[in-house]
Design an enzyme around this catalytic site. Structure first.
Site, mmCIF file in Angstrom:
data_model
loop_
_atom_site.group_PDB
_atom_site.id
_atom_site.type_symbol
_atom_site.label_atom_id
_atom_site.label_comp_id
_atom_site.label_asym_id
_atom_site.label_seq_id
_atom_site.Cartn_x
_atom_site.Cartn_y
_atom_site.Cartn_z
ATOM 1 N N GLU A 7 0.742 -1.194 -0.149
ATOM 2 C CA GLU A 7 -0.048 0.046 0.032
ATOM 3 C C GLU A 7 0.808 1.316 0.084
ATOM 4 O OE1 GLU A 7 -2.161 -2.663 2.929
ATOM 5 O OE2 GLU A 7 -0.035 -2.377 2.521
ATOM 6 N N ASP A 80 -1.707 -5.238 3.697
ATOM 7 C CA ASP A 80 -1.992 -5.526 5.069
ATOM 8 C C ASP A 80 -2.835 -6.818 5.277
ATOM 9 O OD1 ASP A 80 -0.259 -3.762 6.026
ATOM 10 O OD2 ASP A 80 -1.976 -2.225 6.274
ATOM 11 N N ASP A 82 -5.464 -7.893 6.645
ATOM 12 C CA ASP A 82 -6.989 -7.805 7.317
ATOM 13 C C ASP A 82 -8.015 -7.471 6.118
ATOM 14 O OD1 ASP A 82 -6.543 -5.372 6.346
ATOM 15 O OD2 ASP A 82 -6.403 -4.189 8.187
ATOM 16 N N GLU A 84 -9.388 -4.889 4.999
ATOM 17 C CA GLU A 84 -9.101 -3.927 3.960
ATOM 18 C C GLU A 84 -7.864 -4.185 3.220
ATOM 19 O OE1 GLU A 84 -10.192 -0.028 3.224
ATOM 20 O OE2 GLU A 84 -11.112 -1.385 4.699
ATOM 21 N N TYR A 299 1.831 -6.296 13.297
ATOM 22 C CA TYR A 299 0.690 -5.455 12.600
ATOM 23 C C TYR A 299 -0.326 -5.019 13.892
ATOM 24 C CZ TYR A 299 -3.044 -4.300 9.363
ATOM 25 O OH TYR A 299 -4.022 -3.685 8.638
ATOM 26 N N ARG A 301 -3.359 -3.807 13.974
ATOM 27 C CA ARG A 301 -4.830 -4.010 13.804
ATOM 28 C C ARG A 301 -5.168 -5.415 14.196
ATOM 29 N NH1 ARG A 301 -3.884 -0.651 9.575
ATOM 30 N NH2 ARG A 301 -4.713 1.694 9.897
ATOM 31 N N HIS A 346 -3.901 -14.401 14.140
ATOM 32 C CA HIS A 346 -2.918 -13.325 14.487
ATOM 33 C C HIS A 346 -2.279 -13.018 15.562
ATOM 34 C CE1 HIS A 346 -5.653 -10.608 11.350
ATOM 35 N NE2 HIS A 346 -5.051 -11.817 10.672
#
Length: 734
Positions: A7, A80, A82, A84, A299, A301, A346
């Protein structure tokens, strides 16, 4: 050549260090496709099919990615891990126009060489379940925002917005404020004394009177406290009981997104937004001297408290070397995730390398980055240290009808507190034994009042949202930021969240007209449904259908009610200019009558109680005619005007600063302004000497890592204000 797409350019720079020449790493700069801004972009009659567009600013980057993809033997999406990130990869896969067999997904929890190499060796396919969950969330939020916001414009005022999660969070803030306003404080008193044994003094509170224990509210007035004090004037005092009890304190679990935001707010004073921005920087990578760019934390989140076995072993070795065997566990301490729907695969938020101490990184991190890293490092390592041993002491002092109690605590063995202090400092009592005679140095009554529940801070609001299942880890910071940015909430002098007047009106209307939208349980069930989609146990289109049908029906019914109310309010009102009937509309100053002959007739007049505020005198003279100046409110907000208007038309704009120094002239401040068409923009207050201007709001929280210019914020991304820089990163959507 194998193409790796991430990203952000910072993440790309870090990953490039670990890969050979056969890899090319490019950044997409966040989302490359989204729903259109100018229309709904969702076909509600045909399976809620979304229409995605590529923004104009993203098109050069998309062309660069397409050109590189055509030359690549394989395309590896390293966004990432997740929903998103999965969605960004999926959108890229849709637009690159290459053989699907060339596409692979890389997943990792930390931007380190071992993690990247492991991901390269174990690629997977795109997880369409995660894509569907994110797509469902995006469409849900679009449906609510685009259809409900215009309703608020008509009922309250133009420019307002509603959101599926933001409105529920706002309701929490509004209801807490109402609790505070409705609270009636009650008076109560305590009797407190300072006692001494020899030269040692200590404090104690009245705990029992005439054989009865006293609760907090037992003494309701000054008279009751004075009566006790009068009875104690010539009392002899002695120690009647000494109790010592050893207890153990265990370290808290490692950080999740929620607990990191809470701890950073209470310990460091960071807002949720600041915390997540700094954590993103630490995760993506920071330049560490001659060794290059390193990802410093895992990470950020996550709702899991798992810790990798490799980290547990490395931490054990580090603690044994630096702290000694007394501060090392025989077996690793593991924590069980309590959050519903937590992704156990995670990890918790931890340092990528426990031996990289905060002290060693001090030369390379700015002050706020260092504080947050230290907090994460201390908490993670403390989880693998022994319990602290505390000795709690309670002493009763008796005399006459009274028993006073003094309490103290001291640390016998600090254990994990040596690294992560989270207890009060030692409160020592002198060595006391039963029947010891003590002297009352002073006795006094103290007045107190019960207090209302406190306003939400970022920390307490995040905790409440997590407890009620409102939103998810990646949305907490952006949700709080949204209700502040849109003028629903402000911060008081203690940085607590206080709703504005319009927030009360909006929540009252939504609770009355759309109870499900702002219902806590309904919102939590919707989040659980999105989790089910991500797990593959539910389809996204039926979920949208089940939500949209009742929502749209309710909206139409409320619009009909609105039309009837407006007709009733305007009944008998006639335009004094053209004779046509008037209708009711809402504007900046509330409801007003407008001619139905618009645009041929533009006559308007305020309704009773909604008149424009009268000019307010200010302590300032007109620079043109020396007459007093007054503060007025116009279509673009407040301004200072000469009181002799229209004879003297001198006006002075009221600057609304942003706290951001102009990056071009470095002398002025970037302030809010509005164009002739009413569009908000931001420019240097030294205009026309300096003509720097931006359409998007500059951030006060951080600067571009490439050139230290301000970062500007759009709905879906944060990007550098300097033309040609190209730095940007995605913004978490609600």
């Amino acid at each position: 050549m194998q193409l790796v797409i991430v990203e952000s350019p910072t993440k790309a720079k870090t990953i490039s260090r670990f890969l050979g020449k056969e890899y090319k790493v490019l950044a997409s700069f966040g989302h490359v496709r989204d729903l259109p801004k100018s229309k709904l972009g969702v076909d509600v009659e045909h399976g809620f099919e979304p229409t995605y567009t590529i923004p104009i600013k993203s098109r050069p980057k998309v062309k660069e990615l397409k050109d590189a993809a055509k030359k690549a033997t394989a395309i590896l999406f390293a966004t990432d891990e997740d929903r998103e990130g999965e969605a960004i990869s999926w959108h890229l896969a849709q637009i690159l126009d290459v053989d699907p067999s060339k596409l692979k997904r890389l997943t990792f929890h930390e931007v380190t060489e071992s993690a990247i190499n492991h991901a390269i060796e174990h690629p997977r396919d795109l997880d369409i379940r995660l894509v569907d969950a994110q797509q469902a969330r995006r469409i849900l939020d679009r449906l609510v925002g685009y259809e409900l916001s215009p309703f608020l414009w008509r009922r309250v005022q133009r420019g307002l917005s509603a959101g599926r999660v933001q409105s529920v969070a706002l309701r929490l803030v509004v209801e807490r404020e109402r609790e505070i306003k409705a609270f009636n404080p009650e008076e109560y008193w305590s009797v407190e004394g300072t006692f001494a044994k020899g030269s040692d003094e200590f404090e104690a509170k009245l705990n029992a009177w005439d054989g009865k224990a006293l609760d907090k509210m037992a003494l309701g007035s000054k008279e009751s406290a004075d009566a006790i004090l009068a009875d104690l004037q010539k009392t002899d005092w002695h120690v009647s009981a000494v109790t010592e009890k050893e207890r153990k304190a265990s370290p808290p679990p490692p950080f999740t997104t929620s607990t990191l935001q809470q701890a950073a707010n209470t310990r460091l004073g960071f807002t949720s937004k600041q915390t997540m921005t700094l954590a993103q920087q630490l995760y993506e990578g920071v330049e560490i001297g001659s060794t290059g760019q390193h990802g410093l934390i895992t990470y950020m989140r996550t709702d899991s408290v798992n810790l990798a076995d490799s980290f547990l072993q490395a931490t054990n070795d580090f603690l044994k070397t630096t702290k000694g065997s007394d501060y090392v566990l025989a077996e690793p301490r593991r924590f069980k995730t309590k959050s519903k729907g937590a992704q156990e695969a995670h990890e918790a938020i931890r340092p990528s390398d426990p031996t990289r101490t905060p002290e060693s990184l001090e030369p390379y991190l700015d002050a706020r980055q260092l504080k947050l890293y230290q907090l994460i490092w201390q908490r993670a390592l403390a989880t693998q240290m022994p319990e602290a041993k505390l000795l709690a002491t309670s002493v009763d002092i008796s005399g006459g009808k009274a028993v006073f109690r003094a309490t103290g605590q001291r640390v016998v063995f600090d254990g994990y507190l040596a690294l992560y202090p989270d207890q009060d400092k030692d409160k020592f009592l002198p060595a006391l034994s039963e029947k010891d005679v003590v002297i009352a140095k002073s006795l006094e009554g103290k007045q107190h009042f019960t207090e209302p529940p406190p306003r939400y801070s970022d920390a307490s609001l995040v905790k409440k949202m997590e407890e009620d299942g409102i939103g998810r880890p990646s949305t907490y910071a952006s949700t709080i930021g949204t209700i502040i940015d849109r003028g629903y909430v402000e911060r008081d002098e203690r940085k607590r969240l206080i709703p504005t007047e319009v927030a009360f009106n909006v929540i009252d209307l939504l609770v009355k007209s759309f109870p499900d939208i702002v219902d806590y349980a309904f919102t939590a069930r919707m989040e659980a449904s999105l989790d089910n989609i991500a797990e593959g146990t539910m389809e996204w289109r039926p979920l949208l259908s089940a939500f949209y049908g009742p929502f749209h029906t309710t909206l139409k019914a409320q619009e009909d009610v609105l039309e009837k109310e407006a007709e009733k309010e305007a009944e008998g009102e006639v335009c004094d200019k053209c004779g046509k009937p008037m209708m009711v509309k809402s504007g900046r100053f509330g409801k007003f009558f407008a001619c139905t002959g618009y645009p041929e007739c533009k006559r308007t007049r305020p309704m009773a109680g909604n008149e424009r505020p009268e000019p307010e005198p200010v302590d300032q003279k007109c620079p043109t005619c020396d007459a007093p100046m007054v503060k007025k409110i116009g279509r673009f907000g407040p301004f200072i005007s000469c009181s002799r208007y229209p004879e003297c038309k001198t006006i002075i704009n009221i600057e609304k600063g942003t706290g951001v120094t102009c990056p071009l002239c470095t002398q002025g401040e970037i302030i809010e302004k509005k164009s002739k068409k009413g569009k908000l923009f931001f420019s240097c207050n030294r205009y026309p000497d300096c003509k720097q201007a931006f359409w998007d709001r500059p951030s006060t929280d951080e600067k571009c890592p490439n050139d230290q210019w301000p970062l500007l914020k759009k709905k879906t991304k944060i990007y550098c204000a300097k033309e040609g820089c190209g730095y940007s990163k995605p913004v978490d959507e609600e």
